[in-house]
Design an enzyme around this catalytic site. Structure first.
Site, mmCIF file in Angstrom:
data_model
loop_
_atom_site.group_PDB
_atom_site.id
_atom_site.type_symbol
_atom_site.label_atom_id
_atom_site.label_comp_id
_atom_site.label_asym_id
_atom_site.label_seq_id
_atom_site.Cartn_x
_atom_site.Cartn_y
_atom_site.Cartn_z
ATOM 1 N N HIS A 148 -9.064 11.306 1.573
ATOM 2 C CA HIS A 148 -8.154 10.176 1.396
ATOM 3 C C HIS A 148 -6.842 10.380 2.155
ATOM 4 O O HIS A 148 -5.944 9.554 2.082
ATOM 5 C CB HIS A 148 -7.864 9.978 -0.103
ATOM 6 C CG HIS A 148 -7.245 8.662 -0.444
ATOM 7 N ND1 HIS A 148 -5.905 8.516 -0.775
ATOM 8 C CD2 HIS A 148 -7.770 7.415 -0.495
ATOM 9 C CE1 HIS A 148 -5.646 7.250 -1.020
ATOM 10 N NE2 HIS A 148 -6.752 6.561 -0.858
ATOM 11 N N HIS A 150 0.809 -1.215 0.000
ATOM 12 C CA HIS A 150 0.000 0.000 0.000
ATOM 13 C C HIS A 150 0.846 1.270 0.000
ATOM 14 O O HIS A 150 0.310 2.373 0.043
ATOM 15 C CB HIS A 150 -0.923 -0.032 1.238
ATOM 16 C CG HIS A 150 -2.054 0.930 1.197
ATOM 17 N ND1 HIS A 150 -2.162 1.976 2.083
ATOM 18 C CD2 HIS A 150 -3.143 1.020 0.379
ATOM 19 C CE1 HIS A 150 -3.264 2.662 1.827
ATOM 20 N NE2 HIS A 150 -3.875 2.107 0.804
ATOM 21 N N ASP A 188 17.245 9.780 -8.179
ATOM 22 C CA ASP A 188 18.692 9.953 -8.071
ATOM 23 C C ASP A 188 19.200 9.855 -6.631
ATOM 24 O O ASP A 188 20.279 10.352 -6.311
ATOM 25 C CB ASP A 188 19.121 11.298 -8.669
ATOM 26 C CG ASP A 188 18.961 11.334 -10.183
ATOM 27 O OD1 ASP A 188 18.926 10.251 -10.792
ATOM 28 O OD2 ASP A 188 18.868 12.437 -10.750
ATOM 29 N N ASP A 190 0.999 18.927 19.033
ATOM 30 C CA ASP A 190 1.624 20.128 19.585
ATOM 31 C C ASP A 190 2.171 21.007 18.461
ATOM 32 O O ASP A 190 1.522 21.167 17.435
ATOM 33 C CB ASP A 190 2.669 19.758 20.634
ATOM 34 C CG ASP A 190 2.032 19.096 21.868
ATOM 35 O OD1 ASP A 190 0.824 19.323 22.095
ATOM 36 O OD2 ASP A 190 2.722 18.345 22.569
ATOM 37 N N LYS A 220 3.283 4.488 -1.114
ATOM 38 C CA LYS A 220 3.395 5.426 -2.240
ATOM 39 C C LYS A 220 4.679 6.216 -2.044
ATOM 40 O O LYS A 220 4.720 7.190 -1.288
ATOM 41 C CB LYS A 220 2.204 6.386 -2.307
ATOM 42 C CG LYS A 220 0.858 5.712 -2.588
ATOM 43 C CD LYS A 220 0.113 5.395 -1.329
ATOM 44 C CE LYS A 220 -1.279 4.835 -1.653
ATOM 45 N NZ LYS A 220 -1.959 4.321 -0.456
ATOM 46 N N LYS A 254 -3.834 10.852 5.053
ATOM 47 C CA LYS A 254 -3.330 10.093 6.195
ATOM 48 C C LYS A 254 -2.252 10.946 6.858
ATOM 49 O O LYS A 254 -1.054 10.688 6.741
ATOM 50 C CB LYS A 254 -2.725 8.751 5.766
ATOM 51 C CG LYS A 254 -3.669 7.868 4.912
ATOM 52 C CD LYS A 254 -3.374 7.997 3.459
ATOM 53 C CE LYS A 254 -4.049 6.964 2.584
ATOM 54 N NZ LYS A 254 -5.460 6.784 2.737
#
Length: 415
Positions: free
Chosen positions: A296, A121, A128, A303, A123, A298
């Protein structure tokens, strides 16, 4: 096909990094495509979803161009999340020299995909070995606003600095999965030039040695929170200990805010999260439902310094089954930027959930809350009983896909 090996990397704070928040596909895709266009040696890309729509075609053109000028290009997609790529799409890339791999390419049975558990899952992009991207945005047109009401609200970061060395080493181990090959030790981060003042930690979740690292860092941050917590997460149904730390933080006076889907892409998402509402609201947690379009993201902040961005949802799949990657950031400027964006969301696009008024159904709600709470308490143990097959990575080749000498796809072409 080659079998996956374990990925291990240090869990320590790395100083000298710079992070730039990228909100939605409008900010993310141009940065990634430009970075690939400027690549000189290597592109490493992992994604859960790659669709053959206008975004997938634009990525195809960028990868193809890099490979044709001699850049080593490596792509890993998930077999469940990206099941419908055509031979033409993959074959033209492999013909140009792109090393295109599929994580656990399962077969369908009566039209149903069975490889649903323990997905790749993540991404991540590393160019380089110097520039990285990590977050929750997939390569599909539903991450840009012109997709319409179902366009997703999401976040990623662009990363420079020594932490990219850890991301680079990790992706090379995950993508360049040659059977029996001994991997070189992790690249030194001490010699990498500093790019900013942020301290960072690259944290992953797998089914072997790092089964709860991401959740652990969330819980530590909640435990040490002093005045504010903001969590924006698309799929929210975490474990017992996570909920307990949120409740404890709110009860000691921390302003704990939770942004969830109000217009979910899957109805069950809101139904599951709403089972926790009473339990959280009674402890003082403030809950906001984002209503403009599907959420969508996450991301979270605690603080004035701590923040995290990545692929991990706060649900059983991400916390107990899937392969995930987050970056944890200690930086006042980044924390403030993320806080401004999430505050804008809450002020302009969210509906605050109010506690349910007392009624004769309180006993039933209490029983439901108790049952759900303890279901979550034991889920990590039950997850260990689910199938734990050893996934494989399949390397596509022009001969396998059967499309030699296919002309390259054009950017912006319809799927």
């Amino acid at each position: 096909m080659t079998r996956l090996h374990k990925n291990q990397h240090p869990r320590r704070w790395v100083p000298g990094n710079h992070f730039e928040l990228l909100e939605n596909g409008e900010e993310f895709f141009p940065r990634v495509f430009e970075a690939i266009a400027q690549a000189r040696r290597e592109v490493m890309l992992e994604t859960f979803i790659l669709f053959e729509d206008k975004i997938g075609q634009a990525l195809h053109a960028a990868l193809l161009g890099a490979a044709q000028r001699g850049v080593q290009v490596h792509v890993l997609v998930d077999g469940f999340g990206s099941p419908d790529l055509s031979d033409r799409y993959v074959g033209s890339l492999t013909e140009a020299g792109v090393r295109f791999r599929i994580f656990d390419p399962g077969r369908s049975f009566m039209g149903q995909r069975l490889n649903v558990l323990r997905r790749m899952h993540r991404k991540i992009v590393v160019v380089d070995g110097q520039l990285g991207f990590i977050g929750g945005i997939n390569y599909s047109a539903d991450h840009v606003a012109d997709f319409g009401p179902e366009a997703k609200q999401d976040y990623s970061v662009q990363v420079r600095g020594p932490i990219v060395a850890q991301m680079h080493h990790f992706t090379r181990e995950a993508v360049l999965d040659d059977a029996g090959r001994k991997h070189q030790p992790s690249a030194s981060i001490t010699g990498r030039p500093h790019a900013g003042t942020a301290r960072a930690m690259f944290v992953t979740r797998d089914n072997h040695h790092h089964t709860n690292d991401i959740e652990h860092h969330y819980r530590v941050a909640l435990r040490t929170a002093r005045h504010r917590v903001v969590i924006a997460n698309a799929y929210f149904f975490p474990g017992y200990r996570f909920i307990r730390e949120m409740r404890r933080a709110a009860r000691r006076g921390v302003d704990v805010r939770l942004i969830l889907q109000g217009q979910p892409d899957m109805p069950i998402v809101k139904a599951a999260a709403s089972l926790l509402y009473d339990h959280l609201l009674r402890a003082g947690v403030r809950i906001y439902e984002y209503c403009d379009r599907p959420l969508h993201g996450k991301v979270a902040l605690v603080d004035d310094e701590w923040a995290t961005v990545g692929s991990s949802n706060l649900d059983p799949l991400s916390l107990s089954l899937n392969l995930e990657a987050n970056v944890i950031i200690q930086d006042n400027a980044f924390n403030a930027r993320l806080h401004r964006r999430l505050s804008h969301l809450m002020d302009n696009s969210c509906k605050q959930v109010e506690a349910t008024a007392p009624s004769r159904w309180d006993g039933l709600r209490l029983l439901r809350s108790y049952a759900v709470f303890h279901l979550m308490r034991w889920f990590p143990t039950w997850a260990g009983w689910l199938p734990r097959h050893q996934p494989v990575i399949a390397l596509a080749s022009p001969q396998e896909v059967g499309v030699p000498n296919v002309p390259p796809a054009q950017p912006g072409a319809a799927a």
